[in-house]
Design a protein around this motif. Structure first.
Motif, mmCIF file in Angstrom:
data_model
loop_
_atom_site.group_PDB
_atom_site.id
_atom_site.type_symbol
_atom_site.label_atom_id
_atom_site.label_comp_id
_atom_site.label_asym_id
_atom_site.label_seq_id
_atom_site.Cartn_x
_atom_site.Cartn_y
_atom_site.Cartn_z
ATOM 1 N N ALA A 1 19.081 96.462 57.558
ATOM 2 C CA ALA A 1 19.357 95.291 56.698
ATOM 3 C C ALA A 1 20.822 94.893 56.794
ATOM 4 C CB ALA A 1 18.975 95.612 55.258
ATOM 5 N N ASN A 2 21.712 95.883 56.803
ATOM 6 C CA ASN A 2 23.146 95.593 56.949
ATOM 7 C C ASN A 2 23.420 94.919 58.299
ATOM 8 O OD1 ASN A 2 24.664 98.507 55.251
ATOM 9 N ND2 ASN A 2 23.780 96.635 54.447
ATOM 10 N N ARG A 3 22.796 95.410 59.349
ATOM 11 C CA ARG A 3 23.036 94.807 60.682
ATOM 12 C C ARG A 3 22.507 93.376 60.728
ATOM 13 N NH1 ARG A 3 21.683 100.053 61.983
ATOM 14 N NH2 ARG A 3 19.518 99.579 62.508
ATOM 15 N N LYS A 4 21.369 93.153 60.065
ATOM 16 C CA LYS A 4 20.790 91.801 60.057
ATOM 17 C C LYS A 4 21.535 90.860 59.105
ATOM 18 C CE LYS A 4 16.436 89.304 59.330
ATOM 19 N NZ LYS A 4 15.115 89.345 58.676
ATOM 20 N N GLY A 5 22.195 91.444 58.109
ATOM 21 C CA GLY A 5 22.954 90.622 57.159
ATOM 22 C C GLY A 5 22.144 90.098 55.991
#
Ligand SMILES: Nc1ncnc2c1ncn2[C@@H]1O[C@H](COP(=O)(O)OP(=O)(O)O)[C@@H](O)[C@H]1O
Ligand SMILES: Cc1ncsc1CCOP(=O)(O)O
Ligand SMILES: [Mg+2]
Length: 267
Positions: free
Chosen positions: A82-86
């Motif tokens: 989720a962090n990588r996808k934003g």
């Protein structure tokens, strides 16, 4: 609070997919309130499908209610994706402070996953800033520090928006702090009102760039719906009916009702 009407409309129009890794007690209620506010819920916990599921999701809710080792691994995987996808990540540290297992897992999670919003009761948030509390399982206990100070310190420590529920809800991003005076004590008599408010917050966060505002609006929706559901109870109707009416009020909530009822001020 900003653009209430637009925020409500955006959720209803775009039906954001809210991926929950949550507890087995309130999972069905969280799915239903996500639908009631206009979002689309998915509750998945298998570690090996986390990255793929996050590719479909618009927000992630991580809830510690019935945390165990296997599901924790899924939280780390999904949170990283989720962090990588934003997309926004909302954490409910249910029961943190009650056992050393929960407290240590929350620290590992918060080291590895950047949260956008943390929502919990006062004992849980006190534990997250290193305080001790007389936490009663998943319910709030006595704490020696004010919720305003706890919210501020937690917001600075974790660089995110914080929502602390209670008689008055406190919402802070470390720069601005708001006090919400809606709600009714009956909300503490059924399980899951905190968890459900996390699902509502996530639905708003998924369609906005402002996590502080999403936290304020989401927590206000739960507290306003709770007080309205209580007002609509008839003679001989109790907690079972209250729960059904609570979901009705979330479903029926719109910007007009919200603006009429909300009692919030900046601290
Ligand atoms: N004493 C109270 N009076 C009125 N509303 C309350 C009270 N305590 C909690 N609430 C409301 O109940 C909901 C759930 O909060 P809370 O019980 O603190 O969360 P949790 O279920 O995570 O412990 C929130 O909307 C909060 O505003
Ligand atoms: C009773 C209980 N036990 C483990 S999770 C859970 C539900 C907690 O829900 P909430 O924090 O919203 O009351
Ligand atoms: Mg809770």
């Amino acid at each position: 609070m900003n653009n209430i009407k637009e925020l409500f409309n955006r959720v209803k129009e775009s039906k954001p997919l809210i991926h929950h890794i949550t507890n087995t007690v309130t999972i069905n209620d969280c799915a239903n309130v996500t639908l009631a506010i206009g979002g689309s819920p998915v509750m998945a916990t298998e570690t090996n499908e986390m990255e793929e599921m996050i590719q479909l999701a618009d927000a992630l809710v991580i809830n510690f209610g019935t945390i165990h080792e296997q599901v924790f691994e899924s939280m780390i995987r999904a949170g990283g994706a989720a962090n990588r996808k934003g997309i926004p990540v909302i954490f409910d540290p249910v029961g943190v402070g009650a056992t050393s297992f929960r407290t240590s897992k929350s620290q590992i999670l918060l080291d590895q996953v950047k949260m956008d919003i943390i929502r919990g009761n006062v004992s849980e948030l006190h534990a997250l800033i290193g305080g001790s509390s007389q936490t009663k399982g998943v319910d709030a206990g006595e704490v020696s520090v004010s919720p305003i100070e706890i919210a501020n310190r937690a917001a600075v420590k974790y660089k995110c928006s914080i929502g602390i529920s209670g008689k008055e809800d406190v919402i802070s991003d470390g720069k601005r702090t708001f006090i919400l005076q809606n709600g009714d004590e009956i909300l503490t008599k059924i399980t899951g009102t905190g968890c459900m408010s996390g699902s509502i917050i996530a639905s708003f966060a998924a369609v906005s760039e402002d996590p502080l505002n999403a936290t304020m609006v989401g927590m206000s929706v739960m507290s306003i719906a709770g007080q309205r559901a209580k007002q609509h109870l008839k003679l001989n109707e109790g907690l079972g009916t209250f729960k059904a009416k609570l979901i009705d009020e979330i479903d029926l909530m719109n910007a007009e009702t919200f603006n009429l009822e909300v009692r919030i001020h900046e601290y």
